[in-house]
Write an enzyme that holds these catalytic residues in place. Structure first.
Site, PDB file in Angstrom:
ATOM      1  N   GLN A  98      -5.688  12.722   4.922  1.00  0.00           N
ATOM      2  CA  GLN A  98      -6.174  11.375   4.638  1.00  0.00           C
ATOM      3  C   GLN A  98      -7.359  11.464   3.670  1.00  0.00           C
ATOM      4  OE1 GLN A  98      -8.538   8.779   7.348  1.00  0.00           O
ATOM      5  NE2 GLN A  98      -6.715   7.472   7.322  1.00  0.00           N
ATOM      6  N   TYR A 179     -13.812   0.547   5.285  1.00  0.00           N
ATOM      7  CA  TYR A 179     -14.330   1.557   4.367  1.00  0.00           C
ATOM      8  C   TYR A 179     -14.168   1.079   2.914  1.00  0.00           C
ATOM      9  CZ  TYR A 179     -14.691   4.405   8.551  1.00  0.00           C
ATOM     10  OH  TYR A 179     -15.027   4.863   9.805  1.00  0.00           O
ATOM     11  N   ARG A 226      -3.029   3.685   4.224  1.00  0.00           N
ATOM     12  CA  ARG A 226      -3.343   3.036   5.498  1.00  0.00           C
ATOM     13  C   ARG A 226      -4.057   1.719   5.228  1.00  0.00           C
ATOM     14  NH1 ARG A 226      -6.556   4.511  11.162  1.00  0.00           N
ATOM     15  NH2 ARG A 226      -4.572   4.887  12.171  1.00  0.00           N
ATOM     16  N   GLY A 316      -2.921   7.718  18.176  1.00  0.00           N
ATOM     17  CA  GLY A 316      -4.217   8.341  17.968  1.00  0.00           C
ATOM     18  C   GLY A 316      -4.677   9.116  19.179  1.00  0.00           C
ATOM     19  N   ARG A 317      -5.467   8.459  20.024  1.00  0.00           N
ATOM     20  CA  ARG A 317      -6.083   9.157  21.156  1.00  0.00           C
ATOM     21  C   ARG A 317      -5.096   9.865  22.079  1.00  0.00           C
ATOM     22  NH1 ARG A 317     -11.649   6.178  23.094  1.00  0.00           N
ATOM     23  NH2 ARG A 317     -12.712   6.311  21.072  1.00  0.00           N
TER      24      ARG A 317
END
Length: 363
Positions: A98, A179, A226, A316-317
């Site tokens: 990424q 971001y 993304r 993810g987690r």
């Protein structure tokens, strides 16, 4: 009927299944922002994912927003990532990096010469970042001058080439979660009056230029993106018309024939119905592989792929505490619990010592 466990080809990348490891910041890079020995093992353990998307890797020194996050712009970092990609490929996996620029979500202590972070705006975000002093408020940024923007695009291009040198199967540009790309896209943040501000077309210009540069350097078939159209992460104020904005942006990217788009639905790590958005309409504007993210569990992921609502699901987690998540999902086995105290920084504990079904207990 297509299942979550069927193979798929996205662009030029063949995947063994449709389960993706989402990008996860873990703050364990070695000095010089180089992936550590532990990172090699961490990613190797999770290579059964159809695709691994690495933690965000900054594209240049100014792109860093948190301590001990890896870069992808110099020779030492490339060499460190090569060890990771070799380990994942050795297990039969596929991995993309990424590409990350945090923009204003940074602190002056993390910036070259202690300078302010850069952004689309000079307004500070009401959020925190992780420094040597722990979690602290981010610093006030300065707005990039129009003439500086080509250098930002060039940094993405250079990082994409570095990714290929490091042996990655492709890249994902981080355009989400408040971001830098999001800071240009959203009129709730972008207050510019030049050709990168104002209209939807102007605010999408930087993203379109970055994706064009990356795809031009390594091929659209190895490039992904993304997006998170409505997330409030990192003080990302809502756009006045997110549907029109993101449909325009995705439509403008169509000629690049990108391998995939990953969409964070709703609020990152929060409710998927956080704000109204027609994700199906967005998908109809994109011909590549569609990947969804945010809170999917086994049953919802199975249903999403079987119904044709998506091609892939990123987790993810669950991948942090379950290195063999693919097997656990296939066998409908219980998932190991996550130790949230070890998410950011530290060593092997909570990073490479989670059990697999075969090991049965932490090493």
């Amino acid at each position: 009927m297509t299942t979550l466990f069927d193979p798929i080809r996205i662009g030029d990348i063949d995947l063994a299944n449709r389960i993706v490891m989402a990008p996860l910041t873990r703050n364990r890079a070695a000095p010089g922002e180089v992936p550590s020995d532990l990172a090699v093992e961490y990613y190797r353990q999770r290579a059964s994912a159809g695709l691994i998307i690495t933690e965000g890797a900054q594209i240049c020194p100014e792109a860093q927003g948190y301590i001990d996050t890896p870069g992808i712009f110099n020779a030492a970092q490339v060499a460190g990532w090569r060890r990771v990609t070799d380990a994942v490929h050795g297990e039969g996996g596929r991995i993309v990096v990424q590409l990350w620029h945090v923009g204003r979500v940074s602190h002056f202590t993390l910036q070259p010469n202690g300078q302010p972070p850069v952004s689309s705006t000079a307004r500070r975000a009401e959020t925190k970042t992780f420094t040597r002093d722990g979690f602290v408020p981010v610093s006030t940024p300065r707005a990039l001058a129009t003439g500086e923007i080509p250098a930002v695009v060039a940094s993405y291009l250079h990082a994409a080439r570095c990714a290929m040198d490091a042996g990655f199967d492709g890249v994902e540009v981080h355009g989400a979660n408040g971001y830098l790309m999001d800071q240009f896209l959203r009129d709730g943040i972008n207050d510019r009056t030049d050709e990168y501000g104002g209209t939807i077309a102007n605010r999408a210009r930087l993203l379109v230029e970055v994706m064009g540069a990356v795809a031009g350097a390594i091929g659209g078939s190895r490039s992904g993106l993304r997006l998170s159209p409505v997330t409030p992460s990192n003080d990302a104020a809502q756009d006045s018309d997110p549907q029109a904005l993101f449909e325009h942006a995705v439509g403008e990217l169509a000629p690049l024939r990108l391998a995939f788009i990953e969409v964070v639905e709703g609020a990152t790590a929060g409710a998927r119905d956080y704000a109204p958005f027609d994700y199906a309409a967005l998908r109809r504007r994109f011909a590549g592989a569609w990947m969804v993210n945010n809170g999917y569990q086994r049953q919802t992921a199975l249903e999403a792929v079987a119904s044709g609502a998506t091609d892939l699901v990123s987790f993810g987690r669950p991948f942090i505490s379950n290195p063999d998540l693919v097997r656990r999902l296939r066998d409908d086995a219980p998932l190991a619990a996550l130790d949230t105290s070890t998410l950011y920084g530290g060593g092997a504990k909570g990073y490479t010592d989670y059990p697999t079904l075969d090991s049965g207990a932490k090493a």
